[in-house]
Design a protein around this motif. Sequence first.
Motif, short mmCIF file in Angstrom:
data_model
loop_
_atom_site.label_atom_id
_atom_site.label_comp_id
_atom_site.label_asym_id
_atom_site.label_seq_id
_atom_site.Cartn_x
_atom_site.Cartn_y
_atom_site.Cartn_z
N LYS A 1 0.82 -1.21 0.00
CA LYS A 1 0.00 0.00 0.00
C LYS A 1 0.86 1.26 0.00
O LYS A 1 0.46 2.29 -0.53
CB LYS A 1 -0.93 0.01 1.22
N VAL A 2 2.04 1.18 0.58
CA VAL A 2 2.95 2.32 0.62
C VAL A 2 3.82 2.37 -0.63
O VAL A 2 3.97 3.40 -1.29
CB VAL A 2 3.82 2.28 1.89
N VAL A 3 4.41 1.22 -0.98
CA VAL A 3 5.32 1.18 -2.11
C VAL A 3 4.64 1.53 -3.42
O VAL A 3 5.22 2.15 -4.31
CB VAL A 3 5.99 -0.21 -2.21
N LEU A 4 3.37 1.16 -3.55
CA LEU A 4 2.66 1.40 -4.81
C LEU A 4 1.90 2.72 -4.82
O LEU A 4 1.09 2.97 -5.71
CB LEU A 4 1.69 0.24 -5.07
N ASN A 5 2.18 3.57 -3.87
CA ASN A 5 1.55 4.88 -3.82
C ASN A 5 2.50 5.90 -4.43
O ASN A 5 3.34 6.48 -3.75
CB ASN A 5 1.22 5.25 -2.37
N ASP A 6 2.40 6.09 -5.75
CA ASP A 6 3.35 6.94 -6.44
C ASP A 6 2.65 7.72 -7.55
O ASP A 6 1.70 7.22 -8.17
CB ASP A 6 4.46 6.08 -7.06
N PRO A 7 3.07 8.97 -7.83
CA PRO A 7 2.43 9.78 -8.86
C PRO A 7 2.44 9.16 -10.26
O PRO A 7 1.60 9.52 -11.10
CB PRO A 7 3.25 11.08 -8.84
N VAL A 8 3.35 8.24 -10.53
CA VAL A 8 3.41 7.65 -11.87
C VAL A 8 2.11 6.94 -12.22
O VAL A 8 1.73 6.85 -13.39
CB VAL A 8 4.60 6.68 -11.99
N PHE A 9 1.37 6.47 -11.21
CA PHE A 9 0.14 5.73 -11.48
C PHE A 9 -1.03 6.64 -11.85
O PHE A 9 -2.13 6.15 -12.10
CB PHE A 9 -0.19 4.83 -10.29
N ARG A 10 -0.78 7.95 -11.90
CA ARG A 10 -1.77 8.85 -12.49
C ARG A 10 -1.83 8.66 -14.00
O ARG A 10 -2.84 8.98 -14.64
CB ARG A 10 -1.41 10.30 -12.19
N TYR A 11 -0.75 8.17 -14.57
CA TYR A 11 -0.64 8.05 -16.03
C TYR A 11 -0.69 6.60 -16.52
O TYR A 11 -0.66 6.36 -17.73
CB TYR A 11 0.69 8.66 -16.50
N VAL A 12 -0.76 5.65 -15.59
CA VAL A 12 -0.67 4.25 -15.97
C VAL A 12 -1.85 3.46 -15.40
O VAL A 12 -2.22 3.66 -14.24
CB VAL A 12 0.65 3.61 -15.46
N ARG A 13 -2.41 2.58 -16.22
CA ARG A 13 -3.44 1.65 -15.73
C ARG A 13 -2.96 0.23 -15.99
O ARG A 13 -2.70 -0.14 -17.13
CB ARG A 13 -4.79 1.88 -16.41
N ILE A 14 -2.82 -0.51 -14.91
CA ILE A 14 -2.31 -1.87 -15.01
C ILE A 14 -3.20 -2.79 -14.18
O ILE A 14 -3.60 -2.44 -13.07
CB ILE A 14 -0.84 -1.94 -14.53
N THR A 15 -3.55 -3.95 -14.73
CA THR A 15 -4.47 -4.86 -14.05
C THR A 15 -3.89 -6.26 -13.96
O THR A 15 -3.07 -6.67 -14.77
CB THR A 15 -5.81 -4.94 -14.81
N GLY A 16 -4.32 -6.97 -12.92
CA GLY A 16 -4.07 -8.39 -12.82
C GLY A 16 -2.62 -8.82 -12.80
O GLY A 16 -2.27 -9.83 -13.39
N PHE A 17 -1.73 -8.08 -12.13
CA PHE A 17 -0.34 -8.52 -12.09
C PHE A 17 -0.11 -9.53 -10.96
O PHE A 17 -0.73 -9.46 -9.90
CB PHE A 17 0.64 -7.35 -12.00
N ASP A 18 0.77 -10.50 -11.23
CA ASP A 18 1.03 -11.58 -10.27
C ASP A 18 2.02 -11.18 -9.19
O ASP A 18 1.96 -11.65 -8.06
CB ASP A 18 1.59 -12.81 -11.00
N SER A 19 2.97 -10.33 -9.55
CA SER A 19 3.99 -9.91 -8.60
C SER A 19 4.52 -8.55 -9.03
O SER A 19 4.33 -8.12 -10.18
CB SER A 19 5.13 -10.92 -8.54
N VAL A 20 5.18 -7.89 -8.10
CA VAL A 20 5.81 -6.61 -8.41
C VAL A 20 7.04 -6.43 -7.54
O VAL A 20 7.06 -6.83 -6.37
CB VAL A 20 4.82 -5.43 -8.20
N ALA A 21 8.08 -5.88 -8.14
CA ALA A 21 9.28 -5.50 -7.40
C ALA A 21 9.48 -4.00 -7.55
O ALA A 21 9.04 -3.40 -8.54
CB ALA A 21 10.50 -6.26 -7.92
N PHE A 22 10.11 -3.40 -6.58
CA PHE A 22 10.36 -1.96 -6.59
C PHE A 22 11.80 -1.72 -6.17
O PHE A 22 12.28 -2.29 -5.19
CB PHE A 22 9.41 -1.26 -5.62
#
Length: 282
Positions: A82-103
Amino acid sequence: MAKPLERRSAKLLAFFLALIMIGSALAIALRGANTTPKREVKFSMDDFSAITSLPDSPSEIYYFNLKVNDTNLTSLIQAYAKVVLNDPVFRYVRITGFDSVAFAYYTKTNSYVYLFNTSSKIFASYDRKENVRDFVVKVKDFYAICDQINPALIGTSDVVFDYLQNVGKEKESLLKYLPKKNYAFFRAFQGEIVKQLIRLNNSNITVADFYFEGYALNGSKYEKVVAMNFTSNTFFVEGNVTEEYYVLENGTLSIAVMVDTNFTKLLEAQPEMRSVIIKMEE
């Protein structure tokens, strides 16, 4: 003379690790992707290979397996995601159904990149397109998105471009020396951030430049792996803080593996560490 690492430093590290940036894209990940078209992928890697291919040495790395089927691990993952994925870049990107994510975050340049493992098409607004090797990159302000590689890249353009320029090339990484487990979540810190937070008791002596903490599920038991690259005569010792506990060495990494059926107990458990200081007579 053997001395324990300063307890306060360990607490500071745990507190600091819990604070690093963690929002909005997690909810997107949990939405159905049945109607989302598939995307064209020119080059694909597994999660671990993708992470060890990160350019340079990120100060911080987080990994989340969103397909893990365990209430305790899911709660841990969601708390950080919830913290790591809170970023302004997601104002411009729509992504669905991902299995995993690294940051991965780079302190010196304030740059970062997300690695999304998904088969679904990624929709993004952009100002222009640029070609990097065989890949098309969509650029918006100082952000860049490339969905022709899996995991897909979303982040600041400097890191995205660098990643694509060198993708597929063998790269040395301390992460390669970790025990091979199906990690549900891990976080790794390296460089100055570790040197500043972990020191010997009542001294300015730094003891490590790499810290890893990962969680996995093995049958009915939870596993916690803590690994450090010690830069002084410091080492893990055997302990009884969990039901099972063992230490090992791989490459330059010192590794402690803790196993327990009690997840709360495992979360709080820390490996025993000792440091040997030799004082020369004047």
